[in-house]
Design a protein around this motif. Structure first.
Motif, PDB file in Angstrom:
ATOM      1  N   GLY A  38       0.793  -1.223   0.000  1.00 16.11           N
ATOM      2  CA  GLY A  38       0.000   0.000   0.000  1.00 16.11           C
ATOM      3  C   GLY A  38       0.819   1.263   0.000  1.00 16.11           C
ATOM      4  N   GLY A  39       2.053   1.206   0.425  1.00 16.97           N
ATOM      5  CA  GLY A  39       2.739   2.447   0.732  1.00 16.97           C
ATOM      6  C   GLY A  39       3.901   2.834  -0.142  1.00 16.97           C
ATOM      7  N   SER A  40       4.112   2.140  -1.229  1.00 16.01           N
ATOM      8  CA  SER A  40       5.348   2.387  -1.958  1.00 16.01           C
ATOM      9  C   SER A  40       5.218   3.493  -3.001  1.00 16.01           C
ATOM     10  N   GLN A  41       3.987   3.682  -3.525  1.00 11.39           N
ATOM     11  CA  GLN A  41       3.837   4.661  -4.602  1.00 11.39           C
ATOM     12  C   GLN A  41       3.339   5.986  -4.026  1.00 11.39           C
ATOM     13  N   TYR A  42       3.767   7.080  -4.622  1.00  9.64           N
ATOM     14  CA  TYR A  42       3.254   8.368  -4.161  1.00  9.64           C
ATOM     15  C   TYR A  42       2.994   9.302  -5.326  1.00  9.64           C
ATOM     16  N   LEU A  43       2.109  10.272  -5.062  1.00  8.66           N
ATOM     17  CA  LEU A  43       1.810  11.321  -6.021  1.00  8.66           C
ATOM     18  C   LEU A  43       2.443  12.610  -5.521  1.00  8.66           C
ATOM     19  N   THR A  44       2.770  13.497  -6.454  1.00  2.17           N
ATOM     20  CA  THR A  44       3.203  14.839  -6.068  1.00  2.17           C
ATOM     21  C   THR A  44       1.948  15.704  -5.922  1.00  2.17           C
ATOM     22  N   GLN A  45       2.120  16.903  -5.367  1.00  2.48           N
ATOM     23  CA  GLN A  45       0.996  17.828  -5.192  1.00  2.48           C
ATOM     24  C   GLN A  45       0.283  18.083  -6.526  1.00  2.48           C
ATOM     25  N   SER A  46       1.037  18.306  -7.593  1.00  6.16           N
ATOM     26  CA  SER A  46       0.392  18.632  -8.873  1.00  6.16           C
ATOM     27  C   SER A  46      -0.296  17.409  -9.471  1.00  6.16           C
ATOM     28  N   GLN A  47       0.271  16.218  -9.264  1.00  7.16           N
ATOM     29  CA  GLN A  47      -0.400  14.993  -9.729  1.00  7.16           C
ATOM     30  C   GLN A  47      -1.707  14.789  -8.971  1.00  7.16           C
ATOM     31  N   LEU A  48      -1.669  15.078  -7.668  1.00  6.87           N
ATOM     32  CA  LEU A  48      -2.867  14.947  -6.843  1.00  6.87           C
ATOM     33  C   LEU A  48      -3.944  15.920  -7.322  1.00  6.87           C
ATOM     34  N   GLU A  49      -3.537  17.167  -7.590  1.00  8.51           N
ATOM     35  CA  GLU A  49      -4.499  18.178  -8.047  1.00  8.51           C
ATOM     36  C   GLU A  49      -5.114  17.795  -9.395  1.00  8.51           C
ATOM     37  N   SER A  50      -4.307  17.203 -10.270  1.00  6.97           N
ATOM     38  CA  SER A  50      -4.834  16.857 -11.593  1.00  6.97           C
ATOM     39  C   SER A  50      -5.837  15.703 -11.511  1.00  6.97           C
ATOM     40  N   LEU A  51      -5.781  14.920 -10.433  1.00 10.47           N
ATOM     41  CA  LEU A  51      -6.741  13.821 -10.240  1.00 10.47           C
ATOM     42  C   LEU A  51      -8.030  14.302  -9.586  1.00 10.47           C
ATOM     43  N   ASN A  52      -7.984  15.519  -9.023  1.00 12.51           N
ATOM     44  CA  ASN A  52      -9.115  16.022  -8.242  1.00 12.51           C
ATOM     45  C   ASN A  52     -10.155  16.667  -9.157  1.00 12.51           C
ATOM     46  N   VAL A  53     -10.744  15.840 -10.027  1.00  8.59           N
ATOM     47  CA  VAL A  53     -11.743  16.314 -10.981  1.00  8.59           C
ATOM     48  C   VAL A  53     -12.970  15.396 -10.887  1.00  8.59           C
ATOM     49  N   THR A  54     -14.099  15.913 -11.345  1.00  7.57           N
ATOM     50  CA  THR A  54     -15.330  15.125 -11.326  1.00  7.57           C
ATOM     51  C   THR A  54     -15.560  14.535 -12.711  1.00  7.57           C
ATOM     52  N   GLY A  55     -15.588  13.211 -12.781  1.00  9.91           N
ATOM     53  CA  GLY A  55     -15.751  12.529 -14.063  1.00  9.91           C
ATOM     54  C   GLY A  55     -17.168  12.659 -14.602  1.00  9.91           C
ATOM     55  N   PRO A  56     -17.343  12.402 -15.922  1.00  6.33           N
ATOM     56  CA  PRO A  56     -18.685  12.429 -16.495  1.00  6.33           C
ATOM     57  C   PRO A  56     -19.546  11.324 -15.872  1.00  6.33           C
ATOM     58  N   GLY A  57     -20.817  11.631 -15.643  1.00  7.37           N
ATOM     59  CA  GLY A  57     -21.703  10.639 -15.027  1.00  7.37           C
ATOM     60  C   GLY A  57     -21.625  10.639 -13.516  1.00  7.37           C
ATOM     61  N   VAL A  58     -20.873  11.600 -12.951  1.00 10.66           N
ATOM     62  CA  VAL A  58     -20.787  11.711 -11.493  1.00 10.66           C
ATOM     63  C   VAL A  58     -21.502  12.995 -11.074  1.00 10.66           C
ATOM     64  N   TYR A  59     -22.466  12.868 -10.173  1.00 13.89           N
ATOM     65  CA  TYR A  59     -23.238  14.021  -9.709  1.00 13.89           C
ATOM     66  C   TYR A  59     -23.102  14.133  -8.203  1.00 13.89           C
ATOM     67  N   ILE A  60     -22.973  15.372  -7.750  1.00 12.02           N
ATOM     68  CA  ILE A  60     -22.703  15.603  -6.333  1.00 12.02           C
ATOM     69  C   ILE A  60     -23.858  16.373  -5.714  1.00 12.02           C
ATOM     70  N   SER A  61     -24.373  15.863  -4.601  1.00  7.89           N
ATOM     71  CA  SER A  61     -25.421  16.556  -3.866  1.00  7.89           C
ATOM     72  C   SER A  61     -24.908  16.899  -2.472  1.00  7.89           C
ATOM     73  N   PRO A  62     -24.319  18.110  -2.324  1.00  6.79           N
ATOM     74  CA  PRO A  62     -23.791  18.485  -1.007  1.00  6.79           C
ATOM     75  C   PRO A  62     -24.876  18.487   0.065  1.00  6.79           C
ATOM     76  N   ALA A  63     -26.119  18.866  -0.307  1.00 10.95           N
ATOM     77  CA  ALA A  63     -27.203  18.939   0.679  1.00 10.95           C
ATOM     78  C   ALA A  63     -27.461  17.576   1.316  1.00 10.95           C
ATOM     79  N   ASN A  64     -27.343  16.508   0.519  1.00 14.55           N
ATOM     80  CA  ASN A  64     -27.571  15.155   1.044  1.00 14.55           C
ATOM     81  C   ASN A  64     -26.267  14.431   1.359  1.00 14.55           C
ATOM     82  N   SER A  65     -25.147  15.131   1.198  1.00 17.79           N
ATOM     83  CA  SER A  65     -23.832  14.513   1.350  1.00 17.79           C
ATOM     84  C   SER A  65     -23.770  13.192   0.579  1.00 17.79           C
ATOM     85  N   THR A  66     -24.214  13.262  -0.673  1.00 15.52           N
ATOM     86  CA  THR A  66     -24.292  12.052  -1.497  1.00 15.52           C
ATOM     87  C   THR A  66     -23.656  12.289  -2.862  1.00 15.52           C
TER      88      THR A  66
END
Ligand SMILES: [Cu+2]
Length: 200
Positions: A38-66
């Motif tokens: 589990g612990g051998s691979q790591y991401l850099t800050q910029s790699q982490l940021e580039s992964l922090n996106v919402t894919g198509p078909g993903v919907y977020i409802s903050p009101a329902n935390s869902t």
């Protein structure tokens, strides 16, 4: 004299075989339970940021935390966010320990990243819901995986701009209610978990 020498040799060989077996079994046990994997691979800050996106078909409802996942996609799971309601949090799509509603048949590629500076964490899928005991991972060690649909080792805390991660895919082919949790001792017990609902 000859017999004594042979016995001596045989004892020496047996001792070496025994030691080798202990080392091999320890390595396997350590890898399975504590997950060196589990612990051998790591991401850099910029790699982490580039992964922090919402894919198509993903919907977020903050009101329902869902989060609703209608298509196969990648979900970034950040463990131990500093701005979370407690250290026992997963941040997924900007929500803390959200419910994830997944359409049956969808495969989710989870990228689990430890962003906590202080503690180890993991992210395990389970058929068993809360309440969880202090040693929520014991079930895995004791019975070889009852309740756990996936398992991974503990990711080390982030340091020096290294965000340790583990990624895996899971095909949600059976409708039902499932759970995700951190099996680090005390974490799920204190709320580090969330619900997964697989809908037809
Ligand atoms: Cu944890």
């Amino acid at each position: 004299m000859k017999i004594n020498m042979n016995l001596h040799k045989a004892f020496g060989i047996a001792a070496i075989i025994f030691l080798a077996a202990v080392i091999i079994f320890s390595a396997i046990y350590y890898k399975d339970v504590y997950g060196a994997s589990g612990g051998s691979q790591y991401l850099t800050q910029s790699q982490l940021e580039s992964l922090n996106v919402t894919g198509p078909g993903v919907y977020i409802s903050p009101a329902n935390s869902t989060i609703y996942v209608n298509n196969s996609t990648t979900l970034l799971v950040m463990a131990g966010p500093m701005d979370g309601p407690s250290m026992y949090s997963f941040e997924i799509e900007g929500l803390f320990n959200p419910t994830i509603v997944i359409r049956e048949g969808v495969t989710v590629h989870f990228v689990v990243v430890n962003i906590d500076t202080d503690s180890e964490h993991n992210f395990v899928l389970s058929t068993r819901g809360p309440p969880y005991p202090y040693m929520s991972g014991m079930e895995y060690m004791g019975s070889g995986g009852f309740g756990f649909m996936t398992y991974m080792g503990f990711l080390p805390p982030t340091n020096s701009g290294h965000f340790y991660y583990y990624d895996f895919s899971y095909a949600f082919s059976q409708s039902g209610t499932y759970w995700y949790l951190c099996t680090y001792p005390g974490h799920a017990e204190n709320g580090m978990y969330g619900k997964i609902v697989v809908d037809q």
